[in-house]
Write an enzyme that holds these catalytic residues in place. Structure first.
Site, PDB file in Angstrom:
ATOM      1  N   SER A   1    -108.213 -27.936  17.689  1.00 55.20           N
ATOM      2  CA  SER A   1    -106.988 -28.314  18.570  1.00 55.20           C
ATOM      3  C   SER A   1    -107.418 -28.120  20.075  1.00 55.20           C
ATOM      4  O   SER A   1    -106.837 -28.835  21.064  1.00 55.20           O
ATOM      5  CB  SER A   1    -105.683 -27.744  18.076  1.00 55.20           C
ATOM      6  OG  SER A   1    -105.978 -26.210  18.478  1.00 55.20           O
TER       7      SER A   1
ATOM      8  N   HIS B   1    -104.465 -32.207  13.296  1.00 53.05           N
ATOM      9  CA  HIS B   1    -104.723 -33.154  14.642  1.00 53.05           C
ATOM     10  C   HIS B   1    -105.293 -34.277  14.060  1.00 53.05           C
ATOM     11  O   HIS B   1    -105.675 -35.414  14.903  1.00 53.05           O
ATOM     12  CB  HIS B   1    -105.455 -32.553  15.690  1.00 53.05           C
ATOM     13  CG  HIS B   1    -104.665 -31.533  16.489  1.00 53.05           C
ATOM     14  ND1 HIS B   1    -103.723 -31.751  17.187  1.00 53.05           N
ATOM     15  CD2 HIS B   1    -104.544 -30.157  16.192  1.00 53.05           C
ATOM     16  CE1 HIS B   1    -103.440 -30.451  17.674  1.00 53.05           C
ATOM     17  NE2 HIS B   1    -103.696 -29.449  16.835  1.00 53.05           N
TER      18      HIS B   1
ATOM     19  N   LYS C   1     -96.839 -33.803  14.833  1.00 50.74           N
ATOM     20  CA  LYS C   1     -97.830 -34.204  15.822  1.00 50.74           C
ATOM     21  C   LYS C   1     -97.785 -35.923  15.704  1.00 50.74           C
ATOM     22  O   LYS C   1     -96.719 -36.485  16.162  1.00 50.74           O
ATOM     23  CB  LYS C   1     -98.886 -33.891  15.761  1.00 50.74           C
ATOM     24  CG  LYS C   1     -99.169 -32.255  15.869  1.00 50.74           C
ATOM     25  CD  LYS C   1    -100.261 -31.677  15.951  1.00 50.74           C
ATOM     26  CE  LYS C   1    -100.415 -30.066  15.643  1.00 50.74           C
ATOM     27  NZ  LYS C   1     -99.429 -29.298  16.402  1.00 50.74           N
TER      28      LYS C   1
HETATM   29  N1  PMP Z   1    -102.877 -26.237  12.941  1.00 47.37           N
HETATM   30  C1  PMP Z   1    -103.028 -26.613  14.123  1.00 47.37           C
HETATM   31  C2  PMP Z   1    -104.593 -26.879  14.246  1.00 47.37           C
HETATM   32  C3  PMP Z   1    -102.244 -26.546  15.047  1.00 47.37           C
HETATM   33  O1  PMP Z   1    -102.918 -27.234  16.287  1.00 47.37           O
HETATM   34  C4  PMP Z   1    -101.020 -26.496  15.032  1.00 47.37           C
HETATM   35  C5  PMP Z   1    -100.036 -26.497  16.346  1.00 47.37           C
HETATM   36  N2  PMP Z   1    -100.292 -26.663  17.565  1.00 47.37           N
HETATM   37  C6  PMP Z   1    -100.677 -26.035  13.932  1.00 47.37           C
HETATM   38  C7  PMP Z   1    -101.496 -26.037  12.680  1.00 47.37           C
HETATM   39  C8  PMP Z   1     -99.058 -25.559  13.661  1.00 47.37           C
HETATM   40  O2  PMP Z   1     -98.286 -26.580  13.489  1.00 47.37           O
HETATM   41  P1  PMP Z   1     -96.938 -26.929  13.791  1.00 47.37           P
HETATM   42  O3  PMP Z   1     -96.638 -27.025  15.104  1.00 47.37           O
HETATM   43  O4  PMP Z   1     -96.135 -27.857  12.879  1.00 47.37           O
HETATM   44  O5  PMP Z   1     -96.412 -25.373  13.424  1.00 47.37           O
END
Ligand code: PMP
Length: 389
Positions: free
Chosen positions: A177, A205, A237
């Site tokens: 991320s 992602h 996302k």
């Molecule tokens: N996994 C990754 C790699 C993320 O980047 C994120 C959120 N940025 C999440 C899980 C968590 O997802 P959510 O925002 O739906 O809680």
């Protein structure tokens, strides 16, 4: 609290909320200023798409705003079932199971599967929710050097010869991320098969953005590898909504329904969000080239930054870091960009390691070519004023 906040401020790591109008669209307004948004995870521009808005409004009219209960009490509706069936088909997996957020899915799934007798091998740049899941599980959790197959194999070898009685799990993001680079999934899956380790992949992602018709990167692996892979994806996302889902086998789904505490003990996703996610699937199925167009824009933007002399690390996706290093300088650059009309947040420790502060650009399919040229001009100007290029 004061002491800890003082220390955070002192290290230039203090964070504050700043309200944005329409935080998910390419152009936002902050304090009356129009800014180009390069920080949203609304990668396909679905969050404000008329089809999603209509679907969500219609679902509210028909079913109301909340389900009033967890899935196992009275909160499992036909919409949940329908979305799970569509998501499983989209992923090419037997089953899907919804969670209320990606964070909850990651924490809940890892803690349900692994226990104190087990070992979890986790990429050092995995998302915080995966790390928290490892901690909560009580398993012995070991990190391996980022994307290093040599390090992973060494640790798998150690596990297989140490006489440990429990299971071995490997946990990785498929797209990281903060770096926007890719895990070598095919090789990781092959190692897991060889050492009989169970693989958990977070496609937060990647789902909707990469792989065949946006189905993610696990979808590129041979079907025979899927039996021992559990995939987690978010709906927050590319899908423009909220929530998450695991996709995998019927056994995995039955197990998680009975054991994963963040699934069992929370109220189920509301109708509007379920309907919005169903509408996002419609859009993806109608336009399977959209993820590819997003990647083309990202490739153009990334190459242009590199040609200007910026370090974009190993980004290979729509997430493009611009490495600066020092947290204070990174904050400076973000502030300058904002004055010039760009919204790009500074990412600092503890989200990234010390000395690896950066701006993190995330591209959306709804960014136009003019938007990207506008951004590149400003980044070039501010970067050279700051002596970065
Ligand atoms: N996994 C990754 C790699 C993320 O980047 C994120 C959120 N940025 C999440 C899980 C968590 O997802 P959510 O925002 O739906 O809680």
């Amino acid at each position: 609290m004061q002491q800890r906040l003082h220390a955070i401020r002192h290290r230039h790591l203090f964070r504050q909320l700043s309200p944005l109008s329409h935080g998910s669209t390419p152009w936002i307004s902050v304090d009356g200023h129009k800014l180009l948004n390069l920080s949203s995870n609304n990668y396909l521009g679905f969050a404000d798409h008329p089809h999603l808005k209509q679907a969500a409004s219609a679902a509210i009219e028909q079913y109301g705003c909340g389900t009033g209960s967890s899935r196992l009490i009275a909160g499992s509706t036909f919409l949940h079932q329908q979305l799970e069936a569509r998501l499983a088909a989209f992923k090419g997996h037997e089953q899907a199971l919804l969670f209320t957020s990606g964070y909850q899915a990651n924490v809940g799934i890892i803690a349900a599967l692994a226990g104190p007798r087990d070992i979890i091998l986790s990429d050092e740049l995995n998302h915080a929710s995966l790390i928290d899941g490892c901690r909560l599980s009580g398993a012995q959790s070991r990190t391996y050097a980022h994307c290093s197959l040599i390090a992973l194999q060494q640790q798998l070898e150690e596990c297989s010869t140490s006489g440990q009685r429990g299971l071995t799990f490997v946990v990785t993001d498929s797209v990281f991320s903060m770096d926007g680079d890719l895990a070598p999934l095919a090789e990781i899956a092959a190692l897991c098969e060889r050492y009989q380790a169970f693989l958990i992949v977070d496609e937060a992602h990647a789902s909707g953005c990469l792989g065949p018709a946006g189905r993610g990167l696990v979808a590129q692996l041979p079907q025979s590898a899927h039996e021992n892979i559990l995939t987690i994806s978010t709906l927050s996302k590319a899908f423009g909504s909220i929530g998450a889902f695991m996709s995998g086998t019927t056994l995995m789904k039955d197990f998680l329904i009975n054991v994963a505490r963040p699934f069992i003990f929370t109220t189920s996703l509301p109708p509007a969000d379920l309907a919005a996610s169903l509408a996002a699937l419609d859009l993806l199925e109608e336009d399977p080239d959209l993820p590819g167009r997003l990647q083309q824009k990202a490739a153009f933007f990334r190459t242009s930054l590199q040609q200007l002399g910026f370090d974009t690390l190993a980004s290979a996706t729509h997430i493009i870091p611009l490495l600066i290093g020092d947290a204070e300088r990174t904050m400076h650059m973000a502030a300058h960009l904002r004055e010039e009309g760009l919204y790009a947040v500074a990412i600092r420790p503890p989200t990234v390691p010390m000395g690896a502060s950066r701006l993190r650009f995330s591209l959306m399919a709804s960014h136009t070519d003019e938007d990207l040229f506008f951004a590149l001009d400003i980044i070039k100007k501010v970067g050279s004023q700051m002596g970065l290029v």
